[in-house]
Write a protein that holds these residues in place. Structure first.
Motif, PDB file in Angstrom:
ATOM      1  N   ARG A 260       0.818  -1.209   0.000  1.00 42.45           N
ATOM      2  CA  ARG A 260       0.000   0.000   0.000  1.00 42.45           C
ATOM      3  C   ARG A 260       0.857   1.268   0.000  1.00 42.45           C
ATOM      4  O   ARG A 260       0.752   2.083  -0.929  1.00 42.45           O
ATOM      5  CB  ARG A 260      -0.962  -0.035   1.185  1.00 42.45           C
ATOM      6  CG  ARG A 260      -2.072   1.002   1.118  1.00 42.45           C
ATOM      7  CD  ARG A 260      -3.066   0.785   2.252  1.00 42.45           C
ATOM      8  NE  ARG A 260      -4.157   1.723   2.198  1.00 42.45           N
ATOM      9  CZ  ARG A 260      -5.272   1.536   1.503  1.00 42.45           C
ATOM     10  NH1 ARG A 260      -5.425   0.427   0.814  1.00 42.45           N
ATOM     11  NH2 ARG A 260      -6.214   2.444   1.488  1.00 42.45           N
ATOM     12  N   PRO A 261       1.754   1.489   0.980  1.00 43.88           N
ATOM     13  CA  PRO A 261       2.570   2.722   0.935  1.00 43.88           C
ATOM     14  C   PRO A 261       3.583   2.735  -0.206  1.00 43.88           C
ATOM     15  O   PRO A 261       3.808   3.777  -0.832  1.00 43.88           O
ATOM     16  CB  PRO A 261       3.259   2.743   2.300  1.00 43.88           C
ATOM     17  CG  PRO A 261       3.255   1.318   2.752  1.00 43.88           C
ATOM     18  CD  PRO A 261       2.001   0.723   2.211  1.00 43.88           C
ATOM     19  N   ILE A 262       4.197   1.580  -0.489  1.00 43.13           N
ATOM     20  CA  ILE A 262       5.192   1.547  -1.567  1.00 43.13           C
ATOM     21  C   ILE A 262       4.526   1.815  -2.910  1.00 43.13           C
ATOM     22  O   ILE A 262       5.046   2.571  -3.738  1.00 43.13           O
ATOM     23  CB  ILE A 262       5.930   0.189  -1.575  1.00 43.13           C
ATOM     24  CG1 ILE A 262       6.776   0.045  -0.310  1.00 43.13           C
ATOM     25  CG2 ILE A 262       6.815   0.066  -2.817  1.00 43.13           C
ATOM     26  CD1 ILE A 262       7.381  -1.331  -0.135  1.00 43.13           C
ATOM     27  N   GLY A 263       3.371   1.202  -3.131  1.00 43.86           N
ATOM     28  CA  GLY A 263       2.649   1.415  -4.386  1.00 43.86           C
ATOM     29  C   GLY A 263       2.246   2.859  -4.577  1.00 43.86           C
ATOM     30  O   GLY A 263       2.299   3.398  -5.688  1.00 43.86           O
ATOM     31  N   ARG A 264       1.850   3.514  -3.493  1.00 42.96           N
ATOM     32  CA  ARG A 264       1.477   4.919  -3.596  1.00 42.96           C
ATOM     33  C   ARG A 264       2.682   5.810  -3.895  1.00 42.96           C
ATOM     34  O   ARG A 264       2.592   6.748  -4.690  1.00 42.96           O
ATOM     35  CB  ARG A 264       0.796   5.357  -2.300  1.00 42.96           C
ATOM     36  CG  ARG A 264      -0.661   4.952  -2.261  1.00 42.96           C
ATOM     37  CD  ARG A 264      -1.196   4.816  -0.858  1.00 42.96           C
ATOM     38  NE  ARG A 264      -2.614   4.541  -0.867  1.00 42.96           N
ATOM     39  CZ  ARG A 264      -3.165   3.406  -1.283  1.00 42.96           C
ATOM     40  NH1 ARG A 264      -2.396   2.435  -1.740  1.00 42.96           N
ATOM     41  NH2 ARG A 264      -4.479   3.221  -1.268  1.00 42.96           N
ATOM     42  N   LEU A 265       3.811   5.510  -3.264  1.00 46.03           N
ATOM     43  CA  LEU A 265       5.013   6.283  -3.550  1.00 46.03           C
ATOM     44  C   LEU A 265       5.431   6.124  -5.009  1.00 46.03           C
ATOM     45  O   LEU A 265       5.807   7.099  -5.674  1.00 46.03           O
ATOM     46  CB  LEU A 265       6.152   5.855  -2.620  1.00 46.03           C
ATOM     47  CG  LEU A 265       6.058   6.326  -1.170  1.00 46.03           C
ATOM     48  CD1 LEU A 265       7.142   5.674  -0.325  1.00 46.03           C
ATOM     49  CD2 LEU A 265       6.154   7.850  -1.088  1.00 46.03           C
ATOM     50  N   LEU A 266       5.366   4.899  -5.512  1.00 46.56           N
ATOM     51  CA  LEU A 266       5.707   4.672  -6.918  1.00 46.56           C
ATOM     52  C   LEU A 266       4.714   5.377  -7.837  1.00 46.56           C
ATOM     53  O   LEU A 266       5.095   5.907  -8.887  1.00 46.56           O
ATOM     54  CB  LEU A 266       5.741   3.172  -7.218  1.00 46.56           C
ATOM     55  CG  LEU A 266       6.955   2.416  -6.677  1.00 46.56           C
ATOM     56  CD1 LEU A 266       6.783   0.916  -6.881  1.00 46.56           C
ATOM     57  CD2 LEU A 266       8.239   2.898  -7.350  1.00 46.56           C
ATOM     58  N   SER A 267       3.431   5.371  -7.462  1.00 46.98           N
ATOM     59  CA  SER A 267       2.422   6.061  -8.268  1.00 46.98           C
ATOM     60  C   SER A 267       2.735   7.552  -8.349  1.00 46.98           C
ATOM     61  O   SER A 267       2.631   8.168  -9.416  1.00 46.98           O
ATOM     62  CB  SER A 267       1.027   5.849  -7.676  1.00 46.98           C
ATOM     63  OG  SER A 267       0.639   4.504  -7.741  1.00 46.98           O
ATOM     64  N   VAL A 268       3.120   8.153  -7.223  1.00 45.20           N
ATOM     65  CA  VAL A 268       3.456   9.574  -7.214  1.00 45.20           C
ATOM     66  C   VAL A 268       4.698   9.833  -8.069  1.00 45.20           C
ATOM     67  O   VAL A 268       4.757  10.810  -8.833  1.00 45.20           O
ATOM     68  CB  VAL A 268       3.677  10.062  -5.768  1.00 45.20           C
ATOM     69  CG1 VAL A 268       4.281  11.463  -5.758  1.00 45.20           C
ATOM     70  CG2 VAL A 268       2.359  10.056  -5.001  1.00 45.20           C
ATOM     71  N   ALA A 269       5.701   8.954  -7.970  1.00 46.99           N
ATOM     72  CA  ALA A 269       6.911   9.116  -8.786  1.00 46.99           C
ATOM     73  C   ALA A 269       6.583   9.031 -10.269  1.00 46.99           C
ATOM     74  O   ALA A 269       7.099   9.817 -11.078  1.00 46.99           O
ATOM     75  CB  ALA A 269       7.932   8.045  -8.407  1.00 46.99           C
ATOM     76  N   ARG A 270       5.704   8.101 -10.626  1.00 46.58           N
ATOM     77  CA  ARG A 270       5.341   7.962 -12.034  1.00 46.58           C
ATOM     78  C   ARG A 270       4.498   9.143 -12.511  1.00 46.58           C
ATOM     79  O   ARG A 270       4.631   9.588 -13.661  1.00 46.58           O
ATOM     80  CB  ARG A 270       4.608   6.642 -12.254  1.00 46.58           C
ATOM     81  CG  ARG A 270       5.541   5.433 -12.138  1.00 46.58           C
ATOM     82  CD  ARG A 270       4.789   4.141 -12.064  1.00 46.58           C
ATOM     83  NE  ARG A 270       5.693   3.010 -11.914  1.00 46.58           N
ATOM     84  CZ  ARG A 270       5.438   1.945 -11.182  1.00 46.58           C
ATOM     85  NH1 ARG A 270       4.285   1.849 -10.520  1.00 46.58           N
ATOM     86  NH2 ARG A 270       6.323   0.966 -11.094  1.00 46.58           N
ATOM     87  N   LEU A 271       3.620   9.655 -11.651  1.00 44.78           N
ATOM     88  CA  LEU A 271       2.842  10.841 -12.005  1.00 44.78           C
ATOM     89  C   LEU A 271       3.774  12.029 -12.256  1.00 44.78           C
ATOM     90  O   LEU A 271       3.579  12.795 -13.211  1.00 44.78           O
ATOM     91  CB  LEU A 271       1.861  11.176 -10.888  1.00 44.78           C
ATOM     92  CG  LEU A 271       0.570  10.366 -10.814  1.00 44.78           C
ATOM     93  CD1 LEU A 271      -0.181  10.681  -9.523  1.00 44.78           C
ATOM     94  CD2 LEU A 271      -0.314  10.652 -12.023  1.00 44.78           C
ATOM     95  N   SER A 272       4.775  12.168 -11.411  1.00 44.69           N
ATOM     96  CA  SER A 272       5.730  13.270 -11.578  1.00 44.69           C
ATOM     97  C   SER A 272       6.471  13.141 -12.903  1.00 44.69           C
ATOM     98  O   SER A 272       6.652  14.120 -13.638  1.00 44.69           O
ATOM     99  CB  SER A 272       6.732  13.275 -10.414  1.00 44.69           C
ATOM    100  OG  SER A 272       6.069  13.402  -9.180  1.00 44.69           O
TER     101      SER A 272
END
Length: 325
Positions: A260-272
């Protein structure tokens, strides 16, 4: 390849199904443009998502994975290749002329797609060994291979998609409670997968997706049984039952908690990263948010010009409100 490996590869390819799209010729403008952009590095193109499910490529944005043999060969710049290698995949936006526009239109209509560039090595890892569920959660669902360099590549891509089914079930079943109907197993597994990313889709949407193709999801669950490293069987009522040790259940719960937290961090990195590679990224995100949740955000010129500066308060507000989960 020894006989056992070849047999398992064939089983995994069969598990993924035929991976066909009946109107594949309509995607030709996209495929031509993608191959022009990324050249001989393109091994294959996998079509997935809502446009595949509806069969209508003129409504919404078509989703592809573009599988390449080497990131450096696939990109014009070393920076793009490095970004793709560091936080895969790179996501791009593309428009193409409609090969069969609506008759009577004043001008040819445009088809739109977003596509993610990923190496076959990263695809194989993402479907088999990755901690986060982004790849194995998506590719465990029905997909279409709309381009492959040759038949060997086509079968390898089917095999990777079949492996995604196995991974999704092996990672999810230990935290679910049996018995469940095979299609319901998939609905619960996909809900877990969606929960491992920063997404606007709800559990109800996952249920609708699986209900629409319940027979295919049930087939996948049944056909995967003897490929799983769990004791799974179908009882007399047609329900799936499985057993996992207490240690396996504890490990599975820990992994899902970490996703859950790792996936969200990766999602934010990919959005950026997408702010630099994806045309109209802010408008696309706002449109998708409105379609899936009914929540609208004001896309100001300032937000559109500088999403990495002014987008974070918007994302944080949506997350605090429970719109993004």
């Amino acid at each position: 390849m020894n006989e056992n490996v070849a047999f398992k590869s064939a089983r995994l390819a069969a598990l993924a199904g035929p991976c066909r799209f009946d109107n594949a010729e309509a995607l030709a403008p996209f495929l031509t443009a993608i191959k022009t952009r990324h050249g001989a590095s393109v091994l294959g193109v996998i079509f997935y998502g809502s446009c595949l499910r509806s069969g209508d490529i003129r409504e919404g944005l078509v989703d592809f994975y573009v599988v390449v043999d080497d990131y450096r060969r696939a990109h014009d710049s070393r920076l793009s290749a490095a970004a793709n290698r560091l936080v895969p995949p790179n996501v791009y936006y593309l428009e193409a002329a409609d090969a069969a526009p609506n008759t009577g239109a004043d001008k040819p209509s445009r088809l739109r797609c977003k596509y993610a560039v990923i190496s076959e090595a990263e695809l194989a890892y993402g479907c088999r060994d990755a901690l986060t569920s982004g790849l194995w959660g998506r590719l465990a669902q029905p997909v279409a291979i709309v381009h492959a360099r040759d038949t060997v590549i086509h079968e390898r891509l089917r095999m990777h998609c079949g492996q995604a089914v196995v991974t999704l079930l092996e990672e999810s079943l230990p935290v679910l409670h049996a018995p469940l109907a095979p299609a319901e197993v998939f609905a619960r597994c996909l809900a877990l997968s969606y929960g491992g990313e920063l997404r606007a889709e709800t559990d109800e949407r996952t249920t609708r997706i699986t209900a629409q193709y319940s027979a295919e999801y049930a087939r996948r669950a049944r056909d995967a049984i003897d490929l799983l490293d769990l004791a799974v069987h179908i009882d007399d009522r047609g329900l799936m039952r499985w057993q996992a040790s207490a240690a396996r259940r504890r490990q599975a719960r820990r992994l899902w908690s970490a996703r859950r937290p790792i996936g969200r961090l990766l999602s934010v990195a990919r959005l950026s990263k997408a702010c630099f590679t994806f045309g109209d990224a802010v408008d696309y995100g706002a449109d998708k948010l409105a379609r899936h949740t009914g929540v609208t955000i004001e896309v100001t010129p300032r937000l559109r010009r500088h999403p990495l500066i002014y987008g974070w308060p918007v994302l944080w507000r949506l997350y605090r409100q429970g719109v993004l989960k």
